[in-house]
Design an enzyme around this catalytic site. Structure first.
Site, PDB file in Angstrom:
ATOM      1  N   ASN A 208       0.853  -1.199   0.000  1.00  0.00           N
ATOM      2  CA  ASN A 208       0.000   0.000   0.000  1.00  0.00           C
ATOM      3  C   ASN A 208       0.885   1.245   0.000  1.00  0.00           C
ATOM      4  OD1 ASN A 208       0.440   0.980   2.837  1.00  0.00           O
ATOM      5  ND2 ASN A 208      -0.355  -1.059   3.300  1.00  0.00           N
ATOM      6  N   ASP A 277      -4.710  -6.076   5.496  1.00  0.00           N
ATOM      7  CA  ASP A 277      -5.780  -6.855   6.127  1.00  0.00           C
ATOM      8  C   ASP A 277      -5.855  -8.260   5.543  1.00  0.00           C
ATOM      9  OD1 ASP A 277      -6.744  -4.896   7.919  1.00  0.00           O
ATOM     10  OD2 ASP A 277      -7.654  -3.839   6.228  1.00  0.00           O
ATOM     11  N   LYS A 287       8.481 -17.787  -9.654  1.00  0.00           N
ATOM     12  CA  LYS A 287       7.694 -16.738 -10.311  1.00  0.00           C
ATOM     13  C   LYS A 287       6.468 -17.350 -11.012  1.00  0.00           C
ATOM     14  CE  LYS A 287       7.990 -13.098 -13.726  1.00  0.00           C
ATOM     15  NZ  LYS A 287       8.674 -12.633 -14.909  1.00  0.00           N
ATOM     16  N   ASP A 304      -4.899  -9.081  13.215  1.00  0.00           N
ATOM     17  CA  ASP A 304      -4.975  -7.664  13.572  1.00  0.00           C
ATOM     18  C   ASP A 304      -4.023  -7.414  14.750  1.00  0.00           C
ATOM     19  OD1 ASP A 304      -5.730  -5.146  14.729  1.00  0.00           O
ATOM     20  OD2 ASP A 304      -7.469  -5.225  13.400  1.00  0.00           O
ATOM     21  N   ILE A 305      -2.915  -6.740  14.450  1.00  0.00           N
ATOM     22  CA  ILE A 305      -1.862  -6.551  15.460  1.00  0.00           C
ATOM     23  C   ILE A 305      -2.368  -5.688  16.619  1.00  0.00           C
ATOM     24  CG2 ILE A 305       0.470  -5.631  15.830  1.00  0.00           C
ATOM     25  CD1 ILE A 305       0.897  -6.086  12.744  1.00  0.00           C
ATOM     26  N   LYS A 336     -13.828   1.604  15.327  1.00  0.00           N
ATOM     27  CA  LYS A 336     -12.558   0.859  15.466  1.00  0.00           C
ATOM     28  C   LYS A 336     -12.042   0.953  16.893  1.00  0.00           C
ATOM     29  CE  LYS A 336     -11.094   1.041  10.677  1.00  0.00           C
ATOM     30  NZ  LYS A 336     -10.420   1.745   9.597  1.00  0.00           N
TER      31      LYS A 336
HETATM   32  O1  PMT Z   1       2.889   6.232   6.369  1.00  0.00           O
HETATM   33  P1  PMT Z   1       2.416   7.578   5.857  1.00  0.00           P
HETATM   34  O2  PMT Z   1       2.602   7.728   4.352  1.00  0.00           O
HETATM   35  O3  PMT Z   1       3.001   8.717   6.641  1.00  0.00           O
HETATM   36  O4  PMT Z   1       0.826   7.652   6.052  1.00  0.00           O
HETATM   37  C1  PMT Z   1       0.294   7.702   7.340  1.00  0.00           C
HETATM   38  C2  PMT Z   1      -0.916   6.764   7.499  1.00  0.00           C
HETATM   39  C3  PMT Z   1      -2.069   7.277   6.649  1.00  0.00           C
HETATM   40  C4  PMT Z   1      -0.542   5.337   7.076  1.00  0.00           C
HETATM   41  C5  PMT Z   1      -1.259   6.765   9.034  1.00  0.00           C
HETATM   42  O5  PMT Z   1      -1.568   8.078   9.426  1.00  0.00           O
HETATM   43  C6  PMT Z   1      -2.434   5.858   9.326  1.00  0.00           C
HETATM   44  O6  PMT Z   1      -3.599   6.198   9.195  1.00  0.00           O
HETATM   45  N1  PMT Z   1      -2.115   4.609   9.747  1.00  0.00           N
HETATM   46  C7  PMT Z   1      -3.103   3.517   9.906  1.00  0.00           C
HETATM   47  C8  PMT Z   1      -3.459   2.935   8.577  1.00  0.00           C
HETATM   48  C9  PMT Z   1      -4.449   1.809   8.681  1.00  0.00           C
HETATM   49  O7  PMT Z   1      -4.101   0.703   8.387  1.00  0.00           O
HETATM   50  O8  PMT Z   1      -5.635   2.131   9.133  1.00  0.00           O
HETATM   51  P2  PMT Z   1      -6.869   1.102   9.352  1.00  0.00           P
HETATM   52  O9  PMT Z   1      -8.014   2.008   9.603  1.00  0.00           O
HETATM   53  O10 PMT Z   1      -6.947   0.154   8.211  1.00  0.00           O
HETATM   54  O11 PMT Z   1      -6.448   0.289  10.652  1.00  0.00           O
HETATM   55  C10 PMT Z   1      -6.844   0.690  11.955  1.00  0.00           C
HETATM   56  C11 PMT Z   1      -5.745   0.436  12.933  1.00  0.00           C
HETATM   57  O12 PMT Z   1      -5.489  -0.966  13.067  1.00  0.00           O
HETATM   58  C12 PMT Z   1      -4.390   1.070  12.578  1.00  0.00           C
HETATM   59  O13 PMT Z   1      -3.816   1.566  13.767  1.00  0.00           O
HETATM   60  C13 PMT Z   1      -3.566  -0.097  12.031  1.00  0.00           C
HETATM   61  O14 PMT Z   1      -2.171   0.073  12.281  1.00  0.00           O
HETATM   62  C14 PMT Z   1      -4.124  -1.264  12.841  1.00  0.00           C
HETATM   63  N2  PMT Z   1      -4.067  -2.565  12.144  1.00  0.00           N
HETATM   64  C15 PMT Z   1      -4.816  -2.787  11.022  1.00  0.00           C
HETATM   65  C16 PMT Z   1      -4.800  -4.022  10.416  1.00  0.00           C
HETATM   66  C17 PMT Z   1      -3.996  -5.052  10.988  1.00  0.00           C
HETATM   67  N3  PMT Z   1      -3.943  -6.250  10.428  1.00  0.00           N
HETATM   68  N4  PMT Z   1      -3.275  -4.817  12.082  1.00  0.00           N
HETATM   69  C18 PMT Z   1      -3.286  -3.591  12.677  1.00  0.00           C
HETATM   70  O15 PMT Z   1      -2.589  -3.366  13.680  1.00  0.00           O
END
Ligand code: PMT
Length: 396
Positions: A208, A277, A287, A304-305, A336
């Site tokens: 991403n 996700d 390949k 989900d960490i 969330k």
């Molecule tokens: O890295 P940059 O280019 O500076 O951009 C910053 C950012 C947009 C990435 C950052 O500000 C941000 O929003 N980070 C979270 C991105 C994200 O995955 O959001 P989410 O809404 O999908 O996830 C919610 C939360 O769960 C996040 O804290 C994420 O780290 C956590 N998560 C999600 C999925 C997963 N499998 N494990 C997680 O820990």
């Protein structure tokens, strides 16, 4: 004497009678160990000569965006990157209005817009100008964006009046710069940053657009405030902030394992990473060859960490997430926060060019269990400082 040992300090001087104090300020900053470069506005040159400040700083003074010789030696963008700290002293009412408005039509305003270093402002003006609602609104907007405001002091003014509006004395400003608040000293933080890459085969992956800038800015800001910081970083092209221990990972599974292995003794976990996700259900050892037919990809959920940290018996005292949304920011972020059992969440809109992913700027809406706080669009470094102040105040 305060120490600014080895710091690159960019001093911006704007037009005001207090500019005469800059000679003493430059000497004091150098005595405290800083390397000083001076930028003046045209109005400032009416109060103090560039020759004086050049002699005292040991470097040519810059005042124009259009100085070809100076740009060839160090362009304004290089100068903005060079600075560890920017100090604008004196900061006139006009300068405050221009910074608040995001102007970029002279060298100093352009530098303020393009630097990622903390910007400190030492306002100086007539007491009525300082009290004016327009000036106060500009100061409030700048403060919310992470600018640090020092003073003004109260006393006799050059115009003969007495009141609030005097620039702080050089020694007070130097003390304020050297005394970066150590509010996070003694805390252990674990921060995730950047994307994860989920391999399909030895040459392809699902990824991403996260650059890691937001998480790195947080790590840098909190380490500067005395915390012990471990940064678990996905694949990014960023240098490790000073004083931070970094663990590089590639996939969501690697990030999960690294975070869980580091959890013991951590009191604050901040998940700024954009973790995949889903990952491919199978990873080919060779390949994958193309064929003439369409292909479908079977995906499975990653762990989900953030939720796992929150549910862990080793749960840190404060667990903070980010929410990246393209719509319904408040609703989805709060959902969330509830579902993952968080103490706070910082929500940002993604899919825009000037904030969120990749950009050096961001705007955040922070939810704690009892409040909502807006951090208007600013640099990620400054947004990190404001976010830390909010967490410090509301999640002690
Ligand atoms: O890295 P940059 O280019 O500076 O951009 C910053 C950012 C947009 C990435 C950052 O500000 C941000 O929003 N980070 C979270 C991105 C994200 O995955 O959001 P989410 O809404 O999908 O996830 C919610 C939360 O769960 C996040 O804290 C994420 O780290 C956590 N998560 C999600 C999925 C997963 N499998 N494990 C997680 O820990």
């Amino acid at each position: 004497m305060a120490s600014l040992d080895g710091k690159h300090l960019l001093l911006g001087v704007t037009g005001g009678i207090a500019a005469y104090k800059c000679a003493e300020l430059v000497r004091g900053l150098r005595k405290a160990g800083a390397e000083v470069r001076v930028v003046m506005t045209a109005a400032a040159e009416r109060f103090v000569t560039p020759t004086t400040l050049q002699a005292l700083s040991g470097h040519p003074v810059r005042s124009s965006l259009w100085d070809e010789a100076a740009e060839a030696a160090m362009s304004h963008i290089e100068l903005a990157r060079w600075a560890d700290i920017v100090l604008i002293a004196p900061a006139s009412a006009d300068a405050l209005a221009r910074f608040a408005g995001g102007h970029a039509n002279d060298l100093l305003s352009t530098l303020c817009l393009s630097t990622e270093a903390p910007v400190h402002l030492a306002p100086a003006m007539n007491r009525v100008m300082w009290a004016n609602a327009a000036t106060q609104a500009n100061v409030a907007a700048l403060r919310a964006r992470g600018f640090r405001i020092h003073g003004p002091g109260t006393g006799e003014q050059a115009c003969g009046e007495t009141g609030e509006g005097r620039m702080l004395e050089p020694a007070q400003l130097i003390e304020a710069l050297a005394d970066i608040p150590q509010a996070w000293r003694g805390r252990r933080l674990l921060i995730t940053a950047g994307p994860t890459y989920e391999d399909l085969d030895p040459v392809r992956f699902l990824g991403n657009r996260s650059s890691g800038k937001m998480g790195f800015a947080l790590a840098e800001a909190v380490a500067a405030q005395g915390a012990e910081v471990v940064l678990v970083a996905g694949p990014v092209a960023l240098t490790t902030p000073s004083g931070v221990r970094r663990i590089d990972v590639r996939s969501a599974a690697h990030m999960h394992d690294a975070v869980m292995a580091e959890l013991s003794g951590v009191d604050t976990f901040i998940a700024a990473a954009a973790v995949a996700d889903y990952r491919p259900k199978t990873v080919s050892a060779v390949k994958i060859k193309k064929s003439d037919s369409d292909a479908a990809l079977a995906l499975e959920r990653t762990q989900d960490i953030l939720a796992a940290v929150s549910a862990s018996p080793l749960r840190p005292k404060r667990v903070i997430g980010f929410a990246a949304e393209t719509e319904n920011l408040d609703e989805y972020a709060q959902e969330k926060m509830r579902n993952k059992g968080l103490d706070a969440i910082a929500a940002n809109v993604v899919g825009l060019s000037d904030s969120g992913f990749e950009s050096s700027h961001n705007a955040l809406t922070v939810f704690t269990r009892s409040g909502r706080y807006a951090i208007p669009l600013t640099t990620k470094r400054q947004a990190a400082d404001v976010l830390l102040d909010i967490l410090q105040e509301h999640l002690p």
